[in-house]
Design an enzyme around this catalytic site. Structure first.
Site, PDB file in Angstrom:
ATOM      1  N   ARG A   1      -5.653  -2.431   8.720  1.00  0.00           N
ATOM      2  CA  ARG A   1      -5.555  -3.895   8.597  1.00  0.00           C
ATOM      3  C   ARG A   1      -5.740  -4.541   9.975  1.00  0.00           C
ATOM      4  O   ARG A   1      -6.767  -4.306  10.591  1.00  0.00           O
ATOM      5  CB  ARG A   1      -4.220  -4.294   7.959  1.00  0.00           C
ATOM      6  CG  ARG A   1      -4.310  -5.599   7.189  1.00  0.00           C
ATOM      7  CD  ARG A   1      -2.980  -5.975   6.596  1.00  0.00           C
ATOM      8  NE  ARG A   1      -2.703  -5.274   5.365  1.00  0.00           N
ATOM      9  CZ  ARG A   1      -3.183  -5.613   4.179  1.00  0.00           C
ATOM     10  NH1 ARG A   1      -3.950  -6.657   4.039  1.00  0.00           N
ATOM     11  NH2 ARG A   1      -2.882  -4.926   3.103  1.00  0.00           N
TER      12      ARG A   1
ATOM     13  N   GLY B   1       0.841  -1.209   0.000  1.00  0.00           N
ATOM     14  CA  GLY B   1       0.000   0.000   0.000  1.00  0.00           C
ATOM     15  C   GLY B   1       0.869   1.249   0.000  1.00  0.00           C
ATOM     16  O   GLY B   1       1.846   1.328   0.738  1.00  0.00           O
TER      17      GLY B   1
ATOM     18  N   ASP C   1      -0.417   1.775   8.430  1.00  0.00           N
ATOM     19  CA  ASP C   1      -0.933   0.956   9.540  1.00  0.00           C
ATOM     20  C   ASP C   1      -0.116   1.055  10.834  1.00  0.00           C
ATOM     21  O   ASP C   1      -0.594   0.669  11.901  1.00  0.00           O
ATOM     22  CB  ASP C   1      -1.003  -0.524   9.114  1.00  0.00           C
ATOM     23  CG  ASP C   1      -1.904  -0.728   7.905  1.00  0.00           C
ATOM     24  OD1 ASP C   1      -2.760   0.136   7.654  1.00  0.00           O
ATOM     25  OD2 ASP C   1      -1.748  -1.751   7.216  1.00  0.00           O
TER      26      ASP C   1
ATOM     27  N   ASP D   1       2.317  -0.774  11.897  1.00  0.00           N
ATOM     28  CA  ASP D   1       2.344  -2.105  12.525  1.00  0.00           C
ATOM     29  C   ASP D   1       3.695  -2.815  12.364  1.00  0.00           C
ATOM     30  O   ASP D   1       3.773  -4.029  12.459  1.00  0.00           O
ATOM     31  CB  ASP D   1       1.224  -2.983  11.921  1.00  0.00           C
ATOM     32  CG  ASP D   1       1.329  -3.121  10.414  1.00  0.00           C
ATOM     33  OD1 ASP D   1       2.176  -2.432   9.809  1.00  0.00           O
ATOM     34  OD2 ASP D   1       0.572  -3.908   9.839  1.00  0.00           O
TER      35      ASP D   1
ATOM     36  N   ARG E   1       0.876  -4.932  -5.243  1.00  0.00           N
ATOM     37  CA  ARG E   1       0.951  -6.147  -4.413  1.00  0.00           C
ATOM     38  C   ARG E   1       1.185  -7.267  -5.422  1.00  0.00           C
ATOM     39  O   ARG E   1       0.312  -7.553  -6.236  1.00  0.00           O
ATOM     40  CB  ARG E   1      -0.351  -6.353  -3.646  1.00  0.00           C
ATOM     41  CG  ARG E   1      -0.692  -5.169  -2.717  1.00  0.00           C
ATOM     42  CD  ARG E   1      -1.776  -5.533  -1.753  1.00  0.00           C
ATOM     43  NE  ARG E   1      -2.310  -4.365  -1.056  1.00  0.00           N
ATOM     44  CZ  ARG E   1      -1.736  -3.780   0.012  1.00  0.00           C
ATOM     45  NH1 ARG E   1      -0.609  -4.256   0.487  1.00  0.00           N
ATOM     46  NH2 ARG E   1      -2.302  -2.742   0.587  1.00  0.00           N
TER      47      ARG E   1
ATOM     48  N   ASP F   1       5.057  -5.039   6.091  1.00  0.00           N
ATOM     49  CA  ASP F   1       5.607  -6.347   6.466  1.00  0.00           C
ATOM     50  C   ASP F   1       5.641  -7.322   5.282  1.00  0.00           C
ATOM     51  O   ASP F   1       6.561  -8.131   5.171  1.00  0.00           O
ATOM     52  CB  ASP F   1       4.871  -6.945   7.668  1.00  0.00           C
ATOM     53  CG  ASP F   1       3.391  -7.106   7.430  1.00  0.00           C
ATOM     54  OD1 ASP F   1       2.831  -6.350   6.615  1.00  0.00           O
ATOM     55  OD2 ASP F   1       2.776  -7.992   8.047  1.00  0.00           O
TER      56      ASP F   1
ATOM     57  N   THR G   1       3.965   2.378   5.642  1.00  0.00           N
ATOM     58  CA  THR G   1       2.587   1.888   5.644  1.00  0.00           C
ATOM     59  C   THR G   1       1.792   2.754   6.601  1.00  0.00           C
ATOM     60  O   THR G   1       2.310   3.133   7.658  1.00  0.00           O
ATOM     61  CB  THR G   1       2.479   0.412   6.088  1.00  0.00           C
ATOM     62  OG1 THR G   1       1.100   0.132   6.415  1.00  0.00           O
ATOM     63  CG2 THR G   1       3.318   0.091   7.312  1.00  0.00           C
TER      64      THR G   1
HETATM   65  O1  F6P Z   1      -1.728  -1.643   4.549  1.00  0.00           O
HETATM   66  C1  F6P Z   1      -2.311  -0.428   4.207  1.00  0.00           C
HETATM   67  C2  F6P Z   1      -3.781  -0.612   3.937  1.00  0.00           C
HETATM   68  O2  F6P Z   1      -4.309   0.642   3.564  1.00  0.00           O
HETATM   69  C3  F6P Z   1      -4.585  -1.225   5.078  1.00  0.00           C
HETATM   70  O3  F6P Z   1      -4.902  -0.294   6.071  1.00  0.00           O
HETATM   71  C4  F6P Z   1      -5.770  -1.761   4.328  1.00  0.00           C
HETATM   72  O4  F6P Z   1      -6.346  -2.849   5.019  1.00  0.00           O
HETATM   73  C5  F6P Z   1      -5.161  -2.224   3.028  1.00  0.00           C
HETATM   74  O5  F6P Z   1      -3.964  -1.501   2.860  1.00  0.00           O
HETATM   75  C6  F6P Z   1      -6.017  -2.026   1.810  1.00  0.00           C
HETATM   76  O6  F6P Z   1      -5.335  -2.570   0.732  1.00  0.00           O
HETATM   77  P1  F6P Z   1      -5.750  -2.353  -0.779  1.00  0.00           P
HETATM   78  O7  F6P Z   1      -5.505  -0.919  -1.136  1.00  0.00           O
HETATM   79  O8  F6P Z   1      -4.872  -3.290  -1.534  1.00  0.00           O
HETATM   80  O9  F6P Z   1      -7.203  -2.692  -0.870  1.00  0.00           O
END
Ligand code: F6P
Length: 325
Positions: free
Chosen positions: A178, A17, A134, A136, A78, A109, A132
């Site tokens: 997340r 992300g 998050d 985390d 991703r 991570d 990120t």
């Molecule tokens: O890891 C960052 C994040 O924004 C999380 O908070 C969320 O769950 C996820 O990515 C969403 O991912 P995507 O943009 O691939 O739907």
């Protein structure tokens, strides 16, 4: 161990992300490398670009003009292909073909676990920068993008409060993160939420039910729910209705709004400091380290730490009893 003079070409990418502050980190890496006469290539779309040999030259003066933007100018992805042995081998080939002798990966991570896989088939030294929203990642108190995302969430929740107070409504506001409750607890406490639900707390839902039982509908009632909370907004809404079927309730999912926007001052400075630290670490012969910020100091920690998730700590969790109990 690679000695100082051995680093001539750094490859850098952003993965997973996107997060506000990533562009500032790219700028800092290019600027630091420039002062040492080191070439920097940006690998586009994270591991996807490594597999596809999709590289562009990075220049500090050009990045200086984009560091105030959110997102990542290198784009991100991703990558499912990188999960395969074939994908990892192609990535290692790209590194070799381009004579990249140091890699910097900016991401979360998943990105860092990817780097550990790559390290099994490539000897190229690498450093990770935690990016990120998050927050985390072990090995840093704050990840790039967290502060900006919290500030965006706060703006949105403040807006929601205006309309919620006008109607005396209950609002369930879902924030990102997340499996982590950091955005939830920071934004919830900062907005005076009546209730905050995060994955790390066992007591938060009990506090909510106790409070909502006595809710008199004469004010707004704001519940911030971290997306990783076991119940989730829809179930929480159903449980609230069991306690009081007449409550006027709305749900707002903030979603990707939290990930975009200009980085805060804190994220720009964090990007600058971690970019410099990561580049100097590579030049100084380090590898397999996370460039983080701990106890107000740029800090390197071993990559193995990334298997440990950073959870909302107990001091913060205790605040829930005071403010939401
Ligand atoms: O890891 C960052 C994040 O924004 C999380 O908070 C969320 O769950 C996820 O990515 C969403 O991912 P995507 O943009 O691939 O739907």
């Amino acid at each position: 161990m690679v000695m100082m003079s051995e680093i001539k070409h750094i490859g850098i990418f952003t993965s997973g992300g996107d997060a506000p502050g990533m562009n500032a980190a790219l700028f800092a890496v290019a600027k630091t490398a420039q002062t040492y006469g080191i070439k920097v290539s940006g690998i586009r779309r994270g591991f996807e670009g490594l597999i596809d040999n999709d590289l562009i030259p990075l220049h500090a003066n050009q990045l200086q003009r984009s560091m105030h933007f959110g997102g990542t100018m290198l784009k991100t992805a991703r990558s499912d292909r990188f999960m395969t042995k074939q994908g990892q081998e192609k990535a290692a080939q790209t590194i070799q073909q381009n004579s990249i002798d140091g890699l910097i990966a900016i991401g979360g991570d998943g990105t860092f676990r990817g780097m550990l896989c790559l390290a099994n088939i490539s000897n190229t030294p690498f450093i990770g920068i935690p990016g990120t929203i998050d927050n985390d990642i072990a090995g840093t108190d704050y990840t790039l993008g967290f502060d900006s995302a919290v500030n965006t969430a706060i703006k949105c929740i403040d807006n929601i409060r205006d309309t919620a107070e006008s109607h005396n409504r209950v609002f369930l506001v879902e924030v990102m993160g997340r499996d982590s409750g950091y955005i939830g607890i920071y934004s919830g406490l900062s907005c005076g939420a009546d209730s905050i639900l995060i994955p790390e707390s066992d007591d938060d839902f009990t506090y909510l039910l106790n409070k909502i039982k006595n809710y008199d509908s004469e004010d707004a009632f704001i519940v911030v729910v971290a997306e990783g909370d076991d119940l989730g907004v829809d179930k929480v809404s159903a449980e609230i209705r069991k306690v009081n079927a007449h409550i006027d309730l709305r749900i707002a999912k903030l979603g990707h709004i939290q990930r975009g926007g200009n980085p805060s001052a804190q994220d720009r400075m964090l990007g600058i400091r971690l970019g410099v630290l990561a580049t100097k670490a590579l030049i100084g012969g380090e590898s397999g380290q996370i460039a983080g910020f701990c106890n107000n100091k740029p800090t390197l920690s071993p990559f193995d730490n990334v298997v440990k998730k950073q959870l909302v700590d107990i001091e913060l969790q205790r605040l829930l009893a005071i403010f939401c109990g």
